[in-house]
Write a protein that holds these residues in place. Structure first.
Motif, PDB file in Angstrom:
ATOM      1  N   SER A 103     -19.115 -17.877 -94.788  1.00 17.14           N
ATOM      2  CA  SER A 103     -19.843 -17.061 -93.773  1.00 17.14           C
ATOM      3  C   SER A 103     -20.846 -15.981 -94.469  1.00 17.14           C
ATOM      4  N   ALA A 104     -21.610 -15.942 -93.941  1.00 19.17           N
ATOM      5  CA  ALA A 104     -22.857 -14.891 -94.496  1.00 19.17           C
ATOM      6  C   ALA A 104     -22.477 -13.420 -94.050  1.00 19.17           C
ATOM      7  N   ILE A 105     -21.844 -13.363 -93.061  1.00 15.56           N
ATOM      8  CA  ILE A 105     -21.091 -11.887 -92.476  1.00 15.56           C
ATOM      9  C   ILE A 105     -19.554 -12.167 -93.053  1.00 15.56           C
ATOM     10  N   GLU A 106     -19.199 -11.363 -93.724  1.00 17.69           N
ATOM     11  CA  GLU A 106     -17.838 -11.032 -94.398  1.00 17.69           C
ATOM     12  C   GLU A 106     -16.798 -11.171 -93.073  1.00 17.69           C
ATOM     13  N   MET A 107     -15.906 -12.124 -92.823  1.00 18.62           N
ATOM     14  CA  MET A 107     -14.702 -11.915 -91.973  1.00 18.62           C
ATOM     15  C   MET A 107     -13.532 -12.870 -92.608  1.00 18.62           C
ATOM     16  N   LYS A 108     -13.122 -12.136 -93.613  1.00 19.36           N
ATOM     17  CA  LYS A 108     -11.931 -12.944 -94.242  1.00 19.36           C
ATOM     18  C   LYS A 108     -10.849 -13.571 -93.765  1.00 19.36           C
ATOM     19  N   ALA A 109     -10.568 -13.213 -92.350  1.00 12.86           N
ATOM     20  CA  ALA A 109      -9.331 -13.889 -91.657  1.00 12.86           C
ATOM     21  C   ALA A 109      -9.802 -15.409 -91.260  1.00 12.86           C
ATOM     22  N   VAL A 110     -11.129 -15.594 -91.207  1.00 12.50           N
ATOM     23  CA  VAL A 110     -11.413 -17.022 -90.628  1.00 12.50           C
ATOM     24  C   VAL A 110     -12.146 -17.908 -91.758  1.00 12.50           C
ATOM     25  N   ALA A 111     -12.825 -17.130 -92.620  1.00 12.81           N
ATOM     26  CA  ALA A 111     -13.897 -17.653 -93.417  1.00 12.81           C
ATOM     27  C   ALA A 111     -14.069 -17.084 -94.902  1.00 12.81           C
ATOM     28  N   GLU A 112     -14.265 -17.721 -95.768  1.00 12.39           N
ATOM     29  CA  GLU A 112     -14.648 -17.118 -97.246  1.00 12.39           C
ATOM     30  C   GLU A 112     -16.074 -16.593 -97.144  1.00 12.39           C
ATOM     31  N   PRO A 113     -16.331 -15.573 -97.890  1.00 11.25           N
ATOM     32  CA  PRO A 113     -17.795 -14.893 -98.034  1.00 11.25           C
ATOM     33  C   PRO A 113     -18.619 -16.060 -98.552  1.00 11.25           C
ATOM     34  N   TYR A 114     -19.941 -15.990 -98.277  1.00 11.77           N
ATOM     35  CA  TYR A 114     -20.858 -16.988 -98.973  1.00 11.77           C
ATOM     36  C   TYR A 114     -20.844 -16.612-100.636  1.00 11.77           C
ATOM     37  N   ILE A 115     -20.299 -17.553-101.183  1.00 13.78           N
ATOM     38  CA  ILE A 115     -20.623 -17.245-102.918  1.00 13.78           C
ATOM     39  C   ILE A 115     -21.338 -18.464-103.263  1.00 13.78           C
ATOM     40  N   ARG A 116     -22.572 -18.595-104.072  1.00  8.51           N
ATOM     41  CA  ARG A 116     -23.197 -19.836-104.286  1.00  8.51           C
ATOM     42  C   ARG A 116     -22.432 -20.397-105.322  1.00  8.51           C
ATOM     43  N   ARG A 117     -21.938 -19.953-106.287  1.00  9.26           N
ATOM     44  CA  ARG A 117     -21.133 -20.682-107.427  1.00  9.26           C
ATOM     45  C   ARG A 117     -19.932 -21.342-106.863  1.00  9.26           C
ATOM     46  N   ARG A 118     -19.214 -20.511-105.949  1.00  9.79           N
ATOM     47  CA  ARG A 118     -17.815 -21.214-105.333  1.00  9.79           C
ATOM     48  C   ARG A 118     -18.552 -22.327-104.466  1.00  9.79           C
ATOM     49  N   ALA A 119     -19.538 -22.240-103.629  1.00 13.41           N
ATOM     50  CA  ALA A 119     -19.850 -23.377-102.708  1.00 13.41           C
ATOM     51  C   ALA A 119     -20.105 -24.518-103.662  1.00 13.41           C
ATOM     52  N   ILE A 120     -20.809 -24.315-104.832  1.00  9.19           N
ATOM     53  CA  ILE A 120     -21.163 -25.629-105.584  1.00  9.19           C
ATOM     54  C   ILE A 120     -19.976 -26.116-106.067  1.00  9.19           C
ATOM     55  N   ARG A 121     -18.963 -25.296-106.762  1.00  8.68           N
ATOM     56  CA  ARG A 121     -17.555 -25.818-107.139  1.00  8.68           C
ATOM     57  C   ARG A 121     -16.806 -26.357-106.130  1.00  8.68           C
ATOM     58  N   HIS A 122     -16.706 -26.057-104.838  1.00  5.40           N
ATOM     59  CA  HIS A 122     -16.223 -26.879-103.743  1.00  5.40           C
ATOM     60  C   HIS A 122     -16.766 -28.388-103.748  1.00  5.40           C
ATOM     61  N   LEU A 123     -18.064 -28.313-103.701  1.00  2.00           N
ATOM     62  CA  LEU A 123     -18.751 -29.602-103.704  1.00  2.00           C
ATOM     63  C   LEU A 123     -18.423 -30.606-104.680  1.00  2.00           C
ATOM     64  N   GLU A 124     -18.456 -29.850-105.993  1.00  2.00           N
ATOM     65  CA  GLU A 124     -17.930 -30.859-107.158  1.00  2.00           C
ATOM     66  C   GLU A 124     -16.327 -31.278-107.027  1.00  2.00           C
ATOM     67  N   LYS A 125     -15.509 -30.702-106.128  1.00  2.00           N
ATOM     68  CA  LYS A 125     -14.199 -31.145-106.001  1.00  2.00           C
ATOM     69  C   LYS A 125     -14.233 -31.959-104.850  1.00  2.00           C
ATOM     70  N   GLY A 126     -15.302 -32.200-104.201  1.00  2.98           N
ATOM     71  CA  GLY A 126     -15.164 -33.251-102.940  1.00  2.98           C
ATOM     72  C   GLY A 126     -15.001 -32.587-101.759  1.00  2.98           C
ATOM     73  N   ARG A 127     -14.972 -31.318-101.574  1.00  7.05           N
ATOM     74  CA  ARG A 127     -15.102 -30.530-100.377  1.00  7.05           C
ATOM     75  C   ARG A 127     -16.322 -30.580 -99.563  1.00  7.05           C
ATOM     76  N   VAL A 128     -16.136 -30.645 -98.361  1.00  7.65           N
ATOM     77  CA  VAL A 128     -17.228 -30.113 -97.386  1.00  7.65           C
ATOM     78  C   VAL A 128     -17.321 -28.855 -97.231  1.00  7.65           C
ATOM     79  N   VAL A 129     -18.441 -28.325 -97.214  1.00  8.56           N
ATOM     80  CA  VAL A 129     -18.625 -26.866 -97.303  1.00  8.56           C
ATOM     81  C   VAL A 129     -19.782 -26.634 -95.987  1.00  8.56           C
ATOM     82  N   ILE A 130     -19.227 -25.721 -95.170  1.00  9.76           N
ATOM     83  CA  ILE A 130     -20.088 -25.364 -93.863  1.00  9.76           C
ATOM     84  C   ILE A 130     -20.543 -23.932 -94.077  1.00  9.76           C
TER      85      ILE A 130
END
Length: 246
Positions: A103-130
């Protein structure tokens, strides 16, 4: 098994697409259909991110038009996209996929904060990122969020999933003579005001040379067809055909 033409994609879903014929809320059968189609492309090695709108729950522009403060109305719209993102996450996980909502708006209870490098790492591990909550800023649409995230993660294409099979010169529902475009340039979109996406989003795609495929989400298997290079919908890019879009 067909080979994908694109390896990393942004799938842009409008909130209205999740509502079905009702026009509001979330239609569970649509969620399950989208999830099954996404699984098809993940299974052939495609890295998938999703940007979802919130118009099935709340539209910031509508709230502003009725006198609400525009920034407040837009923040409410961003929260609506988070609701849709969580619904999509649940449907995708039911298909056996690993999913992360950022999420571009921080809400730790339900979603990760948007972090570009983390998103790319998720993709490299085969995860879908919303990607939820748009850009995190009022006055910017989720189309702009899709273009921005596509540029940031170096996606090869934006798949604009609609309830119509491409871009037309007028509304095909009200005009049976409406002409469908098979190929358009970014300049065509900007100059003709064809309503594919807002001008900010189209300019971002043009500046970063990110192609866009507009296609009909309601036809089962179309996400896979778009990713494997089938000629469906309307392709939008930098090259011209016979000097103009056609």
């Amino acid at each position: 098994m067909e080979r994908p033409k694109y390896k990393r994609v942004v799938l842009k879903l409008s909130g209205e697409a999740l509502a079905g014929e009702a026009g509001f809320g979330i239609e569970h059968s649509i969620l399950t259909d989208i999830a099954a189609q996404v699984k098809e492309v993940v299974d052939i090695g495609v890295q998938v991110t999703i940007v979802v709108g919130g118009g099935n729950i709340w539209r910031g522009v509508s709230g502003s038009a009725k006198g609400m403060d525009r920034a407040t109305a837009d923040y409410m719209g961003m929260l609506a996209t988070v609701i849709n993102a969580l619904a999509l996450q649940d449907a995708l996980e039911a298909e056996g996929l690993q999913v992360r909502v950022q999420s571009a708006i921080e809400m730790k209870a339900v979603a990760e904060p948007y972090i570009r490098r983390r998103a790319i790492r998720h993709l490299e591990k085969g995860r879908v990122v919303i990607f939820a909550a748009g850009t995190g800023n009022p006055y910017f649409s989720t189309d702009t969020a899709a273009a921005l995230r596509a540029a940031e993660i170096e996606a090869e294409v934006i798949l604009m999933a609609k309830r119509v099979d491409g871009v037309y010169d007028s509304d095909p529902k009200s005009n049976p003579e409406a002409k469908k475009y098979h190929h358009l340039t970014y300049i065509d979109i900007l100059n003709q005001g064809l309503g594919v996406m807002d001008a900010t989003a189209a300019s971002l795609c043009m500046d970063n040379d990110i192609p866009i495929i507009v296609f009909d989400l309601t036809r089962n298997g179309n996400i896979l067809k778009a990713i494997t290079g089938h000629d469906i919908g309307t392709f939008i890019g930098g090259e011209q055909v016979n000097g103009k879009g056609s």
